[in-house]
Design an enzyme around this catalytic site. Sequence first.
Site, PDB file in Angstrom:
ATOM      1  N   HIS A 195       4.475   5.199   2.074  1.00  0.00           N
ATOM      2  CA  HIS A 195       3.261   4.443   2.380  1.00  0.00           C
ATOM      3  C   HIS A 195       2.046   5.348   2.321  1.00  0.00           C
ATOM      4  O   HIS A 195       2.099   6.518   2.715  1.00  0.00           O
ATOM      5  CB  HIS A 195       3.361   3.813   3.768  1.00  0.00           C
ATOM      6  CG  HIS A 195       2.444   2.651   3.943  1.00  0.00           C
ATOM      7  ND1 HIS A 195       1.096   2.795   4.190  1.00  0.00           N
ATOM      8  CD2 HIS A 195       2.670   1.323   3.851  1.00  0.00           C
ATOM      9  CE1 HIS A 195       0.545   1.594   4.274  1.00  0.00           C
ATOM     10  NE2 HIS A 195       1.481   0.681   4.067  1.00  0.00           N
ATOM     11  N   HIS A 196       0.948   4.787   1.830  1.00  0.00           N
ATOM     12  CA  HIS A 196      -0.267   5.570   1.703  1.00  0.00           C
ATOM     13  C   HIS A 196      -0.797   6.012   3.059  1.00  0.00           C
ATOM     14  O   HIS A 196      -1.528   7.007   3.157  1.00  0.00           O
ATOM     15  CB  HIS A 196      -1.322   4.757   0.958  1.00  0.00           C
ATOM     16  CG  HIS A 196      -2.356   5.609   0.301  1.00  0.00           C
ATOM     17  ND1 HIS A 196      -3.080   6.553   0.996  1.00  0.00           N
ATOM     18  CD2 HIS A 196      -2.779   5.688  -0.971  1.00  0.00           C
ATOM     19  CE1 HIS A 196      -3.912   7.155   0.163  1.00  0.00           C
ATOM     20  NE2 HIS A 196      -3.743   6.657  -1.033  1.00  0.00           N
ATOM     21  N   ALA A 197      -0.411   5.306   4.114  1.00  0.00           N
ATOM     22  CA  ALA A 197      -0.821   5.727   5.457  1.00  0.00           C
ATOM     23  C   ALA A 197      -0.173   7.060   5.828  1.00  0.00           C
ATOM     24  O   ALA A 197      -0.670   7.787   6.685  1.00  0.00           O
ATOM     25  CB  ALA A 197      -0.447   4.666   6.484  1.00  0.00           C
ATOM     26  N   MET A 248       0.828  -1.210   0.000  1.00  0.00           N
ATOM     27  CA  MET A 248       0.000   0.000   0.000  1.00  0.00           C
ATOM     28  C   MET A 248       0.862   1.260   0.000  1.00  0.00           C
ATOM     29  O   MET A 248       0.684   2.141   0.836  1.00  0.00           O
ATOM     30  CB  MET A 248      -0.919  -0.020   1.230  1.00  0.00           C
ATOM     31  CG  MET A 248      -2.128  -0.898   1.052  1.00  0.00           C
ATOM     32  SD  MET A 248      -3.327  -0.138  -0.069  1.00  0.00           S
ATOM     33  CE  MET A 248      -4.305  -1.577  -0.507  1.00  0.00           C
TER      34      MET A 248
END
Lengths: 460, 460
Positions: free
Chosen positions: B142-144, B24
């Site tokens: 990271h998309h977070a 992700m």
Amino acid sequence: MARIPLMPITDSMFLIGESREHPMHVGGLQLYTLPDGAGPDYLSQLYHSLVGAEETVQQLFRKRPRRPVGSLGQWSWSTDNQLDMEYHVRFSALPRPGRVRELLELVSRLHGSLLDRHRPLWEFSLIEGLEGNRFATYSKVHHALMDGVSSIILANRALSTDSTTMGMPPVWAVPPIEKAERNGQGGPLALLESLRGMTTDIAGVLPAVVKGAQTALREQASVLPFQAPRTIFNVQITGARRFAAQKWSLDRIKAVRKATGATLNDVVLAMCAGALRRYLLELDALPDRPLISMVPVSLRGKQKRSEASGNSVGAILVNLGTHLADPVERFTQITESAQVAKRSLAELSPLQILALSGLTMAPLAFAPIPGFVNLTPPPFNLIISNVPGAQKPLFWNGAELQGMYPLSIPYDGQALNITITSYAGALNFGLTGCRRNVPHLQRLLTHLEDSLAELEKAVG
Amino acid sequence: MARIPLMPITDSMFLIGESREHPMHVGGLQLYTLPDGAGPDYLSQLYHSLVGAEETVQQLFRKRPRRPVGSLGQWSWSTDNQLDMEYHVRFSALPRPGRVRELLELVSRLHGSLLDRHRPLWEFSLIEGLEGNRFATYSKVHHALMDGVSSIILANRALSTDSTTMGMPPVWAVPPIEKAERNGQGGPLALLESLRGMTTDIAGVLPAVVKGAQTALREQASVLPFQAPRTIFNVQITGARRFAAQKWSLDRIKAVRKATGATLNDVVLAMCAGALRRYLLELDALPDRPLISMVPVSLRGKQKRSEASGNSVGAILVNLGTHLADPVERFTQITESAQVAKRSLAELSPLQILALSGLTMAPLAFAPIPGFVNLTPPPFNLIISNVPGAQKPLFWNGAELQGMYPLSIPYDGQALNITITSYAGALNFGLTGCRRNVPHLQRLLTHLEDSLAELEKAVG
């Protein structure tokens, strides 16, 4: 369900034990000299010939894991009919100046990423840009497919002692070892063979296996004057890796052996012990009590061979004497400890050995047992394995092999692994560590050299 | 438990949705010209200056995820005080001949491996060995931590329009965007802002969110003359990636727009449609029914803005007319379909958009909903996003940026993603696919060129 052939437990345990923090593959780094007359496109052409020969790939390297519907989540092997050679075989390069340092950085990264479970569980990198007219290869094979010892044997089989042999296949095109030859290779493979038939639910079996193996080692540990202390190596690990590698002349090590009357393995352990002491001192992390190493030993030809277990490999716990500043005292401690340990040798069942990886040099994670690391003091601080290799110089299509270094599997509670293999008059050390918990791993190489020099001076 | 600050749902959903098959993170590939007078050690020196400046790393790039005891398994952010710069910042090289082909192979591999969750969730590679006096960088976040649009904005902010500016910091040392500026950047970031406060159990919310978003899109789809067919892109994916990238002159695309009276986005969609048709024909995998693309559109300044949702981004489903052999008929189909879709625009809630990733260009996996791919026909076949970038040439310490290509996140049911960003008179296409299910992705680049040439000829 009866019609689905399940994967043997000896394979599937390494898939089940795997997580992003615990990749379960072994690796091999090989350094070669470019053959005479190799032009600038030599490696590029070699790469294209490797990628182009899909039809030569052996069945072993076409196997991929799957969990068929109806197997209740258990693993089985299937054959990959869509082999994507460009995925498995990669052409990489080092940035300038292309020293061994840059090579080890690349290989550390390659060793830290998970294999793709939708494909056969291997990767191979051809690496250009290494200074000194050399190139390198890094191969990565999942432990479910092959253990570390087998991978070293296979790597040796793929090479030739003849520098003029051409048209040699890559390692994945080498025909599998015949059963007779396997047995000829000695205990480890015969032992694995005896486990192949087992198919059972590893999740239920594993805790008991590991517990049994630990009990056996603890019994041995109970006769040692020391218990393994907690060290920075005996912690939970992360997924990234550090790898360091270097070779030392066998003559130097043999000279120390001769002067002391110890075994070759004792000298290797003493080298490691001195290096670990220096390394931990530098980090202000040397425990008061000595480090304990688990060392796999061959039982072939020994009186202790148990026919019942078919077991010809054992594990001993050796007191590394890292608390002793004097190299001679430390060396004496190690040789005495090894002798005592051999007398009360831990005989482990094949599965126990596989689980503790004395045999395979690639330990099965304790990770599947939650809280293990925190609840139980480690019976040993690290594994030091010595795997015999080829004694004569080997060639791959005219390129001389300069060194062959094994990359192993750190796991929770065992953040550092040292594996050594012999080749052409040298001992090749491969140090694999968790990147987070084993900082500055390269310094251990300098410490190994200093430690050997110290021994030479002390006994000279 | 109340004292542990939990991660906002908009961050944690991307950790929870991640697996080895579904990394992700978003990526960015940048190509630069070496500055005048750069010696052979230019990149090596640049690398060492990047690695050495740990103290400049912004707080955002020091955040690492953790699950504190007492949080019942929920995620929170902590600060990494042991930043290992050599881990995050890597120096890589391309094998000879160092073409864009070798670069894309390397970047495909880098994009396919998981970030280490024990560290701040980013990596940066400086890449040497690119022919034509160039070098490249690949960054991975990271998309977070950051969505794709934000990462493009940040990458632009790190550069200068002045070729003589020196001493410029790397992207992780660029001060964060102020809130006022964020709002100035328009809807997307303001929208994200409005979600930051949410902390709830995503596992319970996600299916409803995705279902709601799908319902909204299905309502829109119901007015389309076609339903999205099943294609090779709408399958479960694996973890490995293929990436292809190329730029096209904005002048060429504008000329087609001018000749047709369509929008720029219509021309881009027509380019993609023609390319996809050729690609699928070649693989004998073109469905009889036309492919449907989900296309994020900005609603700013439009009448449909809903104050209730604070929503200024929408998603339209566009019939790509891939069943039509004639480029003019196909183009007409696309423009008409886009016009109809905009009238029945799907207004999605912020969370729905995030879930479908119209906003973020990096879709949230449908994977958390077991069986989703198999049970539900896809409402669309792929996402095609067009993210505005900088119009003037940009420099990094005198090195001119030649191109900037986004790498996105394929997910189950969406094995191919096309994201385009504009830069300095060109449209830069980044194609990210599942390596297993989207074979020969490079060919799509040729097909994109042929498709544009076909349009030019048809309207010229």
